[in-house]
Design a protein around this motif. Structure first.
Motif, short mmCIF file in Angstrom:
data_model
loop_
_atom_site.label_atom_id
_atom_site.label_comp_id
_atom_site.label_asym_id
_atom_site.label_seq_id
_atom_site.Cartn_x
_atom_site.Cartn_y
_atom_site.Cartn_z
N SER A 1 -1.39 -7.67 -9.49
CA SER A 1 -2.14 -8.20 -8.36
C SER A 1 -3.06 -7.09 -7.84
O SER A 1 -2.87 -5.92 -8.13
CB SER A 1 -1.20 -8.70 -7.26
OG SER A 1 -0.38 -7.66 -6.80
N ILE A 2 -4.04 -7.50 -7.04
CA ILE A 2 -5.01 -6.57 -6.48
C ILE A 2 -4.59 -6.23 -5.05
O ILE A 2 -4.31 -7.11 -4.24
CB ILE A 2 -6.43 -7.18 -6.48
CG1 ILE A 2 -6.85 -7.55 -7.90
CG2 ILE A 2 -7.43 -6.23 -5.82
CD1 ILE A 2 -6.91 -6.40 -8.86
N ALA A 3 -4.55 -4.93 -4.77
CA ALA A 3 -4.22 -4.41 -3.45
C ALA A 3 -5.34 -3.46 -3.02
O ALA A 3 -6.29 -3.23 -3.77
CB ALA A 3 -2.87 -3.68 -3.49
N ILE A 4 -5.23 -2.92 -1.82
CA ILE A 4 -6.25 -2.01 -1.30
C ILE A 4 -5.63 -0.66 -1.01
O ILE A 4 -4.68 -0.56 -0.21
CB ILE A 4 -6.90 -2.55 -0.01
CG1 ILE A 4 -7.49 -3.95 -0.24
CG2 ILE A 4 -7.98 -1.58 0.49
CD1 ILE A 4 -7.92 -4.65 1.04
N LEU A 5 -6.15 0.38 -1.65
CA LEU A 5 -5.71 1.76 -1.40
C LEU A 5 -6.47 2.29 -0.19
O LEU A 5 -7.70 2.23 -0.15
CB LEU A 5 -5.99 2.63 -2.62
CG LEU A 5 -5.79 4.13 -2.44
CD1 LEU A 5 -4.32 4.46 -2.18
CD2 LEU A 5 -6.29 4.88 -3.68
N ILE A 6 -5.71 2.79 0.80
CA ILE A 6 -6.31 3.45 1.97
C ILE A 6 -5.91 4.93 1.86
O ILE A 6 -4.80 5.32 2.24
CB ILE A 6 -5.79 2.85 3.30
CG1 ILE A 6 -5.93 1.33 3.32
CG2 ILE A 6 -6.50 3.51 4.48
CD1 ILE A 6 -7.35 0.82 3.30
N SER B 1 2.11 1.64 15.88
CA SER B 1 2.31 2.63 16.94
C SER B 1 2.95 3.90 16.40
O SER B 1 2.89 4.95 17.03
CB SER B 1 3.17 2.04 18.06
OG SER B 1 4.42 1.63 17.54
N SER B 2 3.55 3.84 15.22
CA SER B 2 4.11 5.02 14.57
C SER B 2 3.02 5.73 13.78
O SER B 2 2.03 5.12 13.39
CB SER B 2 5.23 4.64 13.60
OG SER B 2 6.27 3.98 14.27
N THR B 3 3.23 6.99 13.51
CA THR B 3 2.29 7.76 12.71
C THR B 3 2.50 7.45 11.23
O THR B 3 3.59 7.67 10.70
CB THR B 3 2.50 9.27 12.96
OG1 THR B 3 2.33 9.53 14.35
CG2 THR B 3 1.52 10.09 12.17
N LEU B 4 1.46 6.95 10.57
CA LEU B 4 1.53 6.70 9.13
C LEU B 4 0.83 7.86 8.43
O LEU B 4 -0.27 8.24 8.81
CB LEU B 4 0.87 5.37 8.77
CG LEU B 4 1.51 4.14 9.43
CD1 LEU B 4 0.76 2.88 9.00
CD2 LEU B 4 2.98 4.03 9.05
N VAL B 5 1.50 8.41 7.43
CA VAL B 5 0.97 9.59 6.75
C VAL B 5 0.82 9.33 5.25
O VAL B 5 1.47 8.44 4.70
CB VAL B 5 1.87 10.83 6.97
CG1 VAL B 5 1.93 11.19 8.44
CG2 VAL B 5 3.26 10.61 6.42
N GLY B 6 -0.04 10.09 4.62
CA GLY B 6 -0.27 9.96 3.20
C GLY B 6 -1.09 8.72 2.87
O GLY B 6 -1.52 7.98 3.76
N ASN B 7 -1.33 8.53 1.58
CA ASN B 7 -2.05 7.34 1.13
C ASN B 7 -1.21 6.10 1.39
O ASN B 7 0.02 6.16 1.30
CB ASN B 7 -2.36 7.43 -0.36
CG ASN B 7 -3.32 8.55 -0.68
OD1 ASN B 7 -4.08 9.01 0.17
ND2 ASN B 7 -3.30 9.00 -1.92
N GLY B 8 -1.86 4.99 1.67
CA GLY B 8 -1.17 3.73 1.85
C GLY B 8 -1.83 2.64 1.03
O GLY B 8 -3.02 2.73 0.72
N ILE B 9 -1.07 1.65 0.66
CA ILE B 9 -1.58 0.53 -0.11
C ILE B 9 -1.33 -0.74 0.68
O ILE B 9 -0.19 -1.03 1.05
CB ILE B 9 -0.90 0.42 -1.50
CG1 ILE B 9 -1.15 1.69 -2.34
CG2 ILE B 9 -1.45 -0.76 -2.28
CD1 ILE B 9 -0.16 2.75 -2.10
N ILE B 10 -2.38 -1.48 0.94
CA ILE B 10 -2.26 -2.73 1.68
C ILE B 10 -2.16 -3.87 0.67
O ILE B 10 -3.00 -4.00 -0.22
CB ILE B 10 -3.42 -2.93 2.65
CG1 ILE B 10 -3.40 -1.80 3.70
CG2 ILE B 10 -3.33 -4.30 3.33
CD1 ILE B 10 -4.52 -1.86 4.71
N CYS B 11 -1.12 -4.67 0.82
CA CYS B 11 -0.79 -5.73 -0.13
C CYS B 11 -0.55 -7.05 0.60
O CYS B 11 -0.32 -7.08 1.81
CB CYS B 11 0.51 -5.39 -0.87
SG CYS B 11 0.56 -3.77 -1.63
N CYS B 12 -0.56 -8.12 -0.19
CA CYS B 12 -0.17 -9.43 0.30
C CYS B 12 0.93 -9.96 -0.62
O CYS B 12 1.04 -9.55 -1.77
CB CYS B 12 -1.36 -10.40 0.29
SG CYS B 12 -2.62 -10.01 1.53
#
Length: 108
Positions: A3-8, A70-81
């Motif tokens: 599937s296709i996701a988005i790398l942030i 509201s929490s600190t997110l660190v490092g690369n993240g991937i947004i998925c569905c």
């Protein structure tokens, strides 16, 4: 099935990535142990390094803002569905629009 996701990334622009399983998610996040963060109003989630704070990864303000976290997110993240059975599916238009609006950049 992929599937296709988005790398942030912590640096640079968002981009589309292909994922088939948690190993791909971990690879793109640069971690060995990931966790999910749900968006409060959009049907999507972010995969992030579960130990990122412990190993002093860099804060990801774009990911934190996009996910309204509201929490600190660190490092690369991937947004998925995902679908009703929890399987990953391609990111939907609402998610793409949300990311592009927040970052001011078109995803490539």
């Amino acid at each position: 099935m992929s599937s296709i996701a988005i790398l942030i990334p912590t640096e640079g622009d968002p981009s589309y990535v292909s994922i088939t399983d948690y190993k791909d998610l971990n690879k793109h996040a640069g971690c060995s142990c990931g966790t999910t963060v749900s968006h409060p109003s959009v049907e999507c989630y972010a995969w992030v390094d579960d130990e990122g704070l412990l190993v002093n990864k860099v804060w990801n303000p774009s990911l934190s803002g996009i996910m309204e976290c509201s929490s600190t997110l660190v490092g690369n993240g991937i947004i998925c569905c995902s679908d009703a059975s929890g399987d990953n599916v391609d990111v939907n238009k609402e998610t793409v629009d949300m990311v592009e609006k927040f970052t001011g950049k078109q995803i490539v």
